[in-house]
Structure formats: structure tokens, C-alpha cells
Scaffold this motif. Sequence first.
Motif, short mmCIF file in Angstrom:
data_model
loop_
_atom_site.label_atom_id
_atom_site.label_comp_id
_atom_site.label_asym_id
_atom_site.label_seq_id
_atom_site.Cartn_x
_atom_site.Cartn_y
_atom_site.Cartn_z
N VAL A 160 104.71 68.95 -40.06
CA VAL A 160 104.02 70.13 -40.54
C VAL A 160 105.04 71.18 -41.02
CG1 VAL A 160 102.51 72.06 -39.92
CG2 VAL A 160 102.00 69.75 -39.10
N LYS A 209 93.82 74.40 -41.79
CA LYS A 209 94.34 73.05 -42.05
C LYS A 209 93.18 72.17 -42.51
CE LYS A 209 98.05 72.79 -38.56
NZ LYS A 209 98.49 72.08 -37.36
N SER A 241 102.51 80.45 -37.26
CA SER A 241 102.42 79.65 -36.02
C SER A 241 101.15 78.82 -36.01
CB SER A 241 102.43 80.57 -34.80
OG SER A 241 102.24 79.81 -33.63
N ASP A 242 101.30 77.57 -35.62
CA ASP A 242 100.14 76.69 -35.41
C ASP A 242 99.35 77.18 -34.20
OD1 ASP A 242 98.45 74.53 -35.80
OD2 ASP A 242 99.58 73.27 -34.40
N ASP A 250 105.52 74.90 -35.17
CA ASP A 250 104.52 73.83 -34.98
C ASP A 250 105.19 72.73 -34.17
OD1 ASP A 250 102.68 71.53 -35.47
OD2 ASP A 250 101.76 72.96 -36.88
N LEU A 271 98.01 79.56 -38.21
CA LEU A 271 97.69 78.28 -38.85
C LEU A 271 96.74 77.52 -37.92
CD1 LEU A 271 98.45 76.60 -41.37
CD2 LEU A 271 100.27 75.57 -40.01
N THR A 272 95.50 77.29 -38.38
CA THR A 272 94.50 76.75 -37.47
C THR A 272 93.59 75.74 -38.16
OG1 THR A 272 92.64 77.35 -36.03
CG2 THR A 272 92.94 78.69 -37.99
#
Length: 449
Positions: free
Chosen positions: A25, A115, A63-64, A20, A91-92
Motif C-alpha cells: 500500500v 480504498k 494513515s490507514d 500502513d 485512509l479507510t
Amino acid sequence: MRLSEPPTPLETQATLLLVDDEPNVTAALRRILRNRPYRVLTAQSGEQALSLMEADPVDLIVSDARMPGMDGATLLREVYARWPACIRIFLTGHNDIDTTIKAINEGKIYRYLGKPWHDAEVLQVIEQSLAYQYAERERLRLQELTHAQNLELQDLNESLERRVRERTAELAATAQLLEHANQELERGYVTATEVFSSLINQRLPQSRQTNQKVIHLIQAFCQAQKLPEEEARNLTMAAALYNIGKLTWRDEMLALPADHLSKEQRDRFRDYPRIGQSLLMALDPAQDAAVLIRHHQERWDGTGYPDGLSGDAIPMGARLLKLAVDTIEMEMGMIQARPIPRPDALKLIAQSAGRSYDPVLCPAFIDAATGLSEDRTPLDASILVLGSHALEPGMIMMKKLYSGSGTLLLSEGKILNQRLIERLQELEHNGDEAFQFHVRRPAPEELDD
């Protein structure tokens, strides 16, 4: 071939990579994982994440979605292409539906997290992901193991088929030769018994094929003592078949010396003379020999088996057979783990006279056995030792011929003809053996006959 058992998830430390562009985060995710047995790496960009993965194997990546430069979907697509076994979690935010679809389609992600997240959900998703990865690795390991075992089984089957073909070829050739032995078999049951004895050897390991050696000792004693023909014949038959009861044993027991047997195996060992007699019950000509076989493990002092007979109650032939069997089996390492040279074996025999052996019979047996080699066929000027290509029709066999596996091929006195010579040469060629033939040319009066 066996592969080592894989470690369980609790026995190994999984490596996680958190990606990120916002350090707070990755720090928050680290805090969630701090009490778990994971090794955690972090990266602030897709490019940095790929560099870390090139240098260090990673089991799971989180992963973001939105990052400067390479976004999360592109990163996970690249990870899938290069390290497909690595679990990929996206990760969204709730508004990144298009990016999420791209990550699913191109990066083949395992799960995605929204998120803001719930800590318990993050832990559950990661643990489930690693459990799935472990199960998949175990599946692949078992698949590899199955493949290896199938290859091993295939090799074993091919080896067994080859051995069956080789043995079938040898037995076929032997069967053809036995056709020519019918006349010799009609000369007496002793010859027939020796053929059967050689077939017994097919079941025994080569290092345990004692019959011919025991027969040789028995015949030497009979000749030295000038025993009556019938008594010598019964003794020779008993020597040829004394271990027939061992054919009921398992292979591993056949290969063990007597002093290495377990209690259960010793009990089975002590029963083989009785079984040997039972197997010969239907053969009338072998009944006297069968009695000698039953009692050849009795001891002079009464501590033997199977009936605990002592002294003169033990048939004389059985007492003699025990002397010959024990001598040969000591020589071949079948009583103790190490072979004992014949002179030492005969000394042990002498020391046990009056306990294991007949004290009167012992000296005569030792005299007959002393200096007797494994092959003591006397050769005079008329007896030739030839290879198969030097044989001529009309030559007479002066010594029995055995195959390398112990099968009796020709008996003494057999007259060779051209067809039989060709069969012998064929047997040598197919079996990769080279025989020596003790023969003599017929005398003029024999040609006239």
C-alpha cells in the motif's frame, strides 16, 4: 521590526509520512507521488510513525485505518495532540464507518480517502491539503507580523508622547521666561529678531543651527569696521533670519550637505533666499534685511542666485552675509560632506575672491574672522561666570543665554530678580541642563537709579 517573507509551496519541499502495515500500500502511494516535489517517509505501524515524527518534522501524514496494535484513528489522535499543525489524512475502507467517525472526532482529520482510491484524487487531496497548510502558516505569520508591528507602533507612540511632554515642558518654561523678556524686546527689533531666530532652530537639526555663529561673525566685522548702527542692525537681523526659507524643506533635505543634493533638491535649495524674503514681506522693520537675505547667495562673477547679480550690483550687506554664511556652513559640513576648520575655510574664501566674493571686502572680513572663537566674550574683573544657585537679585546679564535647543532665554542687559532666578533654576531642573551666567553686580549709581 520586519519578518522575512515565507517560502511559497513551490519553493519548499514538504515532508509526507505514509503509514500502513501493508508495504504494497505504501509502495503504491509512493508511486503516485514519485513526480511530485515531496520528501516521502513510510512506516508500518503507529508506534514506528510516532518515532519518525519525533526525530523528523512532518508536514502531512496519511494513515490507514486498520493496523495491528495502534489503529489509524488512535495514531491521528496522538499526532493531533502533539503536532497539531501536521495535516492528517485518513485512509479507510467502506466498511470502517465507526473508525472514520472516531478519526474525525478525535484526530481532527483534514480529509479521508477510501480504498480503493483513484490516483488523481489522492494527488488532488494531498495538494489541496498542503495548500491549506501553507495558507494557515501564512495567516499565522501575518498575525505575528501584525502583532509585532502593533508593539512597535505602541512603543513609537509612547516615545512620541514622552517627547511631546518633554518639549511641552521646555516650551512652557521658555514661555514663562519670555514674559520677562518683553522689556528687552521693546529695546529694538534686533533682539526680537534673535528670539525668532532661536525659534527657527527648533525646526533645524542641532548640527544645522548656524544662525548664532553667523551673527557672531557679522557683529565682529561690524565692530572692527565701525559700521553705522542702522547698517549693523540690518546685517544682524539678516544673519539671524537668512535661512528662514529653509523651513519649507523636508527634514531629510535639511540634514544633507549641499554637494549631496539631487537635481530637484538643488533647484529647491536655490530658491530659499527668495522664499526667505517673501516670508518677511509683511514686517516693515525687516524690509532692508529681507533684501540682504534675497541676495546673499549671489556671486561676484554673476553665477549666483536667485537673480544672477554681479559685482557692485549686489548689495554690500549681502556680499558680507555670503562671506559669513559660507564660512560657518563650511565649518559645520553643510557645503561639503566633511567639516572644514576655520583657517582652511578662510583660505578657500580668499582663493575665491573675485569669483564668489567681493575681492575688496574679503581681506577685511578674513581679518575680522581670523582667530575669532565661537565665544569670544571679553571678561573683566567685574564680570562673573556663575551657576544659577549663585545668582542674586539685581545682577545684570552681560551675555545672552540660550537653552540647549537654541532658544533665546535672556538677552544682554537683563536685570535679574528673585522670581526670574527661581524660574531659571526650575528650567534647569526640568530640562536636565546646567547654564552658565555671565553677570555683573550693579554699580552704586545703578542702585540709586
